[in-house]
Design an enzyme around this catalytic site. Structure first.
Site, PDB file in Angstrom:
ATOM      1  N   ARG A  96       0.864  -1.169   0.000  1.00 32.23           N
ATOM      2  CA  ARG A  96       0.000   0.000   0.000  1.00 32.23           C
ATOM      3  C   ARG A  96       0.910   1.232   0.000  1.00 32.23           C
ATOM      4  NH1 ARG A  96      -2.954   3.132   4.760  1.00 32.23           N
ATOM      5  NH2 ARG A  96      -4.101   4.551   3.431  1.00 32.23           N
ATOM      6  N   HIS A 185      -8.066   6.955  -0.052  1.00 33.41           N
ATOM      7  CA  HIS A 185      -8.972   5.801   0.126  1.00 33.41           C
ATOM      8  C   HIS A 185      -9.387   5.204  -1.211  1.00 33.41           C
ATOM      9  CE1 HIS A 185     -10.648   7.512   4.194  1.00 33.41           C
ATOM     10  NE2 HIS A 185      -9.697   6.617   4.431  1.00 33.41           N
ATOM     11  N   ARG A 246     -10.202  14.643  12.561  1.00 28.95           N
ATOM     12  CA  ARG A 246      -9.909  15.671  11.548  1.00 28.95           C
ATOM     13  C   ARG A 246     -11.155  16.504  11.256  1.00 28.95           C
ATOM     14  NH1 ARG A 246      -7.547  11.726   7.147  1.00 28.95           N
ATOM     15  NH2 ARG A 246      -6.934  10.237   8.754  1.00 28.95           N
TER      16      ARG A 246
END
Ligand code: ADP
Length: 409
Positions: A96, A185, A246
């Site tokens: 990733r 994402h 956030r």
């Protein structure tokens, strides 16, 4: 093919060993043989947790002084648990990688040139890319013969058109510093969109979808005929929805105001917006949706307001992306909150019936942590819960890159 999927962080490595090939992908029978995490790498108290063949193994605690030693330990543990007979059974590694900038719109086989390009993107993701790259170098040392593939969080969003990725600031900043929307994402949005099409037997071109990934980080994506055309995270993962800690969208002038009022430094502002805002900042209590729902249930008004702000922001984005695409066939919820919190899904879809999204209250309550449809029969678009599986998509991409097969989704 047995593929080791790695998500390498500053002091941790998350891993999964996944078996996949063309037949298994077609039949959806590819599977995870073992998964786990090594944490606190670089200390005497590093821990390795492994679940192998669906059985929890005894955690190991001890000194793991660097990522290379940690990865070697992971491979040993997989062998000791009988998941592999020896290291040579790992035929590829999929990494990733958070940021691929404008350079990568697909997963790629890694070599020195790709590594250099990822290094160049580090400026855009200083907390992630250098550690993702470290995973590559370490795996190359431990398994020099094994091909490695990079799968980027940003790649899926490279199809977003300029009118959606440019900000309303002087164009020169895009040219000079590459300031634009990148989105994150991507692997999760791509996976659940693919799953939706698979469930309903649709092709890429047949459907427009809105995908909501609601975890600790949250983002929402408009997917037109299989391509991301807009997404809520932007230049960084701070923009868009309200998240665990956030802030998501806010008037940029608030930063200037706070910096002058409270004499906050750049570092203070970054910490405020990334670590002390979102659900945590609004509730003053927790970033965990489970705790907030329990608290709101007991009458805590601030927890209730935090949940209201969270859900309203999602609803606004669903409306915005419906307008962006003109027609939407499916709305998908995924991520820890999206998969497990019927209340959030119900509130996020309030007043959207005329737009085509109508949730059936009883169906919605019955789908927790599993795949299922939550829309009412009268809903024009299908509203679905689809658990994400980013690691599986990384493994499949890795397999295809190694075999030189095209990316079908
Ligand atoms: P990450 O983004 O780190 O992968 P997850 O996708 O695991 O995170 O999502 C974490 C979030 O999911 C947390 O806010 C947690 O409260 C929420 N969550 C997990 N289970 C539930 C549940 N049963 N009900 C409500 N929220 C849940």
């Amino acid at each position: 093919m047995k593929i080791l999927v790695l998500n390498s962080g500053s002091s941790s490595i998350k891993f999964q060993l996944i078996e996949t090939d063309s037949e298994m992908i077609a039949a959806n029978t590819d599977r995870c043989l073992g998964k786990g995490i090594v944490e606190r790498i670089g200390t005497d108290e590093a821990s390795l947790r492994l679940e192998a063949l669906a059985k929890q193994c005894k955690p190991q605690i001890g000194a793991l002084l660097d990522h290379q030693i940690a990865l070697t330990r992971v491979l040993d543990a997989l062998r000791e648990c009988g998941v592999i007979a020896d290291i040579s059974q790992v035929q590829a590694v999929g990494h990733r990688v958070v940021h691929g900038g404008e350079q990568f719109s697909h997963s790629v086989l890694m070599d020195e040139e790709v590594a250099k390009a990822i290094q160049l993107c580090s400026e855009l993701a200083p907390l992630h890319n250098p550690h993702n790259l470290r995973g590559y170098y370490v795996a190359r040392k431990v398994m020099p013969q094994v091909p490695q593939v990079a799968v980027f969080d940003t790649a899926f969003h490279q199809s977003i058109p300029p009118y959606a990725y440019l900000y309303g600031i002087p164009y020169t900043y895009y040219r000079r510093y590459k300031i634009r929307r990148y989105g994150f994402h991507g692997t999760s949005h791509r996976y659940v969109a693919y799953k939706f099409r698979q469930i309903f037997g649709k092709g890429r071109e047949d459907v427009n979808l809105i995908t909501c990934h609601l975890g600790n980080g949250c983002s929402i994506t408009a997917i037109e005929k299989g391509k991301s055309v807009d997404t809520s995270m932007g230049f960084t993962p701070l923009e868009g929805l309200v998240m665990g800690t956030r802030s998501g969208d806010l008037d940029p002038a608030i930063l200037l105001y706070l910096m002058s009022k409270d004499e906050l430094s750049l570092h203070d502002v970054s910490t405020l917006l990334n670590k002390f805002s979102g659900l945590y900042g609004l509730s003053g209590e927790s970033n965990d949706m489970r705790e907030l729902m329990a608290s709101a249930g007991k009458g805590n008004e601030q927890a209730k307001v935090a949940i209201d702000v969270f859900c309203y922001r999602i609803r606004r984005y669903i409306g915005a992306y419906s307008a962006a695409m003109g027609h939407v066939d499916g709305l998908i919820f995924t991520g820890g909150i999206g998969e497990n919190a019927p209340l959030v899904r119900e509130k996020a879809c309030e007043r959207l019936a005329e737009m085509g999204f109508q949730v059936d209250v009883a169906r919605n309550k019955g789908i927790i942590g599993k795949e299922g449809e939550i829309s009412a029969d009268s809903s024009r678009a299908r509203v679905m819960v689809i658990p994400t599986n980013e690691e599986l998509l990384i493994a499949r991409d890795t397999f295809r890159c190694v075999r030189g097969l095209p990316h079908p989704y």
